[in-house]
Design an enzyme around this catalytic site. Structure first.
Site, short mmCIF file in Angstrom:
data_model
loop_
_atom_site.label_atom_id
_atom_site.label_comp_id
_atom_site.label_asym_id
_atom_site.label_seq_id
_atom_site.Cartn_x
_atom_site.Cartn_y
_atom_site.Cartn_z
N GLY A 107 0.81 -1.22 0.00
CA GLY A 107 0.00 0.00 0.00
C GLY A 107 0.84 1.28 0.00
N GLU A 110 1.75 1.73 -3.52
CA GLU A 110 0.49 2.07 -4.21
C GLU A 110 0.12 3.53 -3.96
OE1 GLU A 110 -1.51 -1.50 -2.50
OE2 GLU A 110 -2.24 -1.80 -4.55
N GLU A 130 2.66 -8.37 -1.90
CA GLU A 130 1.39 -8.98 -1.43
C GLU A 130 1.31 -10.48 -1.67
OE1 GLU A 130 1.61 -6.03 -2.85
OE2 GLU A 130 0.26 -4.62 -1.86
N1 COA Z 1 1.96 -4.10 8.68
C1 COA Z 1 2.06 -4.21 10.01
N2 COA Z 1 3.22 -4.14 10.68
C2 COA Z 1 4.33 -3.93 9.94
C3 COA Z 1 4.31 -3.81 8.55
C4 COA Z 1 3.04 -3.90 7.91
N3 COA Z 1 2.91 -3.78 6.59
N4 COA Z 1 5.58 -3.64 8.09
C5 COA Z 1 6.36 -3.63 9.19
N5 COA Z 1 5.61 -3.80 10.31
C6 COA Z 1 6.06 -3.84 11.70
C7 COA Z 1 6.72 -5.17 12.03
O1 COA Z 1 5.74 -6.15 12.35
C8 COA Z 1 7.56 -4.76 13.23
O2 COA Z 1 6.72 -4.65 14.34
P1 COA Z 1 7.21 -5.22 15.80
O3 COA Z 1 8.45 -4.40 16.09
O4 COA Z 1 6.07 -4.88 16.70
O5 COA Z 1 7.50 -6.67 15.60
C9 COA Z 1 8.00 -3.35 12.87
O6 COA Z 1 7.08 -2.87 11.89
C10 COA Z 1 9.39 -3.29 12.26
O7 COA Z 1 9.43 -4.17 11.14
P2 COA Z 1 10.48 -5.38 11.00
O8 COA Z 1 9.87 -6.39 10.07
O9 COA Z 1 10.93 -5.84 12.33
O10 COA Z 1 11.67 -4.61 10.27
P3 COA Z 1 12.78 -5.25 9.30
O11 COA Z 1 13.79 -4.19 9.10
O12 COA Z 1 13.22 -6.58 9.79
O13 COA Z 1 12.01 -5.51 7.90
C11 COA Z 1 10.52 -4.94 6.10
C12 COA Z 1 11.50 -4.43 7.16
C13 COA Z 1 9.89 -3.73 5.45
C14 COA Z 1 11.26 -5.78 5.06
C15 COA Z 1 9.44 -5.82 6.79
O14 COA Z 1 8.89 -5.09 7.87
C16 COA Z 1 8.29 -6.22 5.89
O15 COA Z 1 8.45 -7.10 5.06
N6 COA Z 1 7.10 -5.60 6.07
C17 COA Z 1 5.90 -5.98 5.40
C18 COA Z 1 5.90 -5.51 3.97
C19 COA Z 1 4.65 -5.97 3.28
O16 COA Z 1 4.41 -7.14 3.06
N7 COA Z 1 3.82 -4.99 2.89
C20 COA Z 1 2.62 -5.24 2.17
C21 COA Z 1 1.46 -5.32 3.07
S1 COA Z 1 -0.03 -5.56 2.16
#
Ligand code: COA
Length: 251
Positions: A107, A110, A130
């Protein structure tokens, strides 16, 4: 979110830094409300979106919020994101610039693609992951990415779910400009100032006419339908559980 208005520019920061600025529903509602206010404010000519902190622009929709959704709630979510906010951004009569200061995922990308211009820092990462959650993009990503970078590149990015760096994003014409982090604000201000020399009325009409060149309302409807169908699948349950449990999904 935080808003700073300076020299006719509204700087909007999405401020859920601890969750990498993931967009939840209350944030979507806040963005919509503020954009409607800005639309009627004659003192504002350009709007800029930024993510708070150093790490992320917006890391996507809030996965924990929709993890228990079924088809109907999924459809409602797509409407709240795509129709109420991203469509409003794309058709906004004042130019909107995304300052991509880090991860722009799901998003988040997007939202950036709905903006009229995108400036990314050279360390940013962009992607639509996604499918790794058992979903497809639901805030217009299948439509806007395809229009911006063409089918060949959109298929590769959406089906792999992999992130690309800013240089690749620039090469694909997904972003207008790549800058060093310390130059992001100046660079956006420079672009905004060039636009602000021109007629606000003509700018609004130009946005409307350019958008008309690529309207395909049916595509957005199909995306919404397929997105909401994913919420009924066991892959979706596995994908979001894996993310929340911090492990790899087993599809
Ligand atoms: N929704 C909810 N929480 C999210 C999030 C999302 N899209 N993206 C990150 N967070 C949260 C994590 O759960 C984590 O929370 P916590 O500390 O309470 O566990 C916090 O943000 C930090 O993220 P983290 O994953 O620990 O950081 P990282 O540096 O290891 O990884 C990313 C960074 C961006 C690669 C990873 O957070 C990620 O893959 N996020 C989701 C991306 C995604 O799939 N987006 C599409 C959603 S439709």
């Amino acid at each position: 979110m935080k808003i700073k208005i300076q020299d006719k520019i509204a700087w909007i920061s999405i401020n859920r830094e601890e969750k990498l600025n993931a967009l939840n529903i209350s944030m979507l509602e806040e963005i919509r409300k503020n954009l409607i206010d800005i639309r009627g404010n004659k003192e504002i000519f350009v709007v800029v979106f930024l993510g708070s902190g150093d790490k992320a622009f917006i890391a996507g929709a809030d996965i924990s919020e929709f993890s228990k959704y079924g088809k109907n709630k999924g459809l409602e979510l797509a409407k709240k994101g795509q129709e109420n906010v991203l469509d409003l951004i794309e058709n906004f009569p004042k130019p909107i610039i995304a300052g991509i200061n880090g991860y722009a995922l799901g998003g988040g990308l997007e939202l950036a693609m709905a903006c009229h211009l995108r400036v990314a820092v050279n360390t940013a990462k962009l992607g639509l992951p996604e499918v790794s959650l058992g979903l497809i993009p639901g805030y217009g990503g299948t439509q806007r990415l395809t229009k911006l970078v063409g089918k060949t590149n959109a298929i590769e990015m959406i089906l792999s779910g992999e992130m690309i760096d800013s240089e690749k994003a620039y090469a694909l014409r997904l972003v207008n400009k790549v800058v060093k982090r310390e130059n992001l604000i100046d660079s956006i201000s420079e672009i905004a100032n060039k636009i602000m020399k021109n007629s606000p009325n003509a700018i609004a009409k130009a946005i409307e006419a350019i958008n008309a060149a690529e309207k395909n309302p049916e595509g957005f409807e199909i995306e919404k339908e397929k997105f909401s169908e994913c919420f009924e699948s066991k892959d979706f349950k596995e994908g979001v559980s894996a993310f929340l449990d911090k492990r790899k999904p087993r599809f």
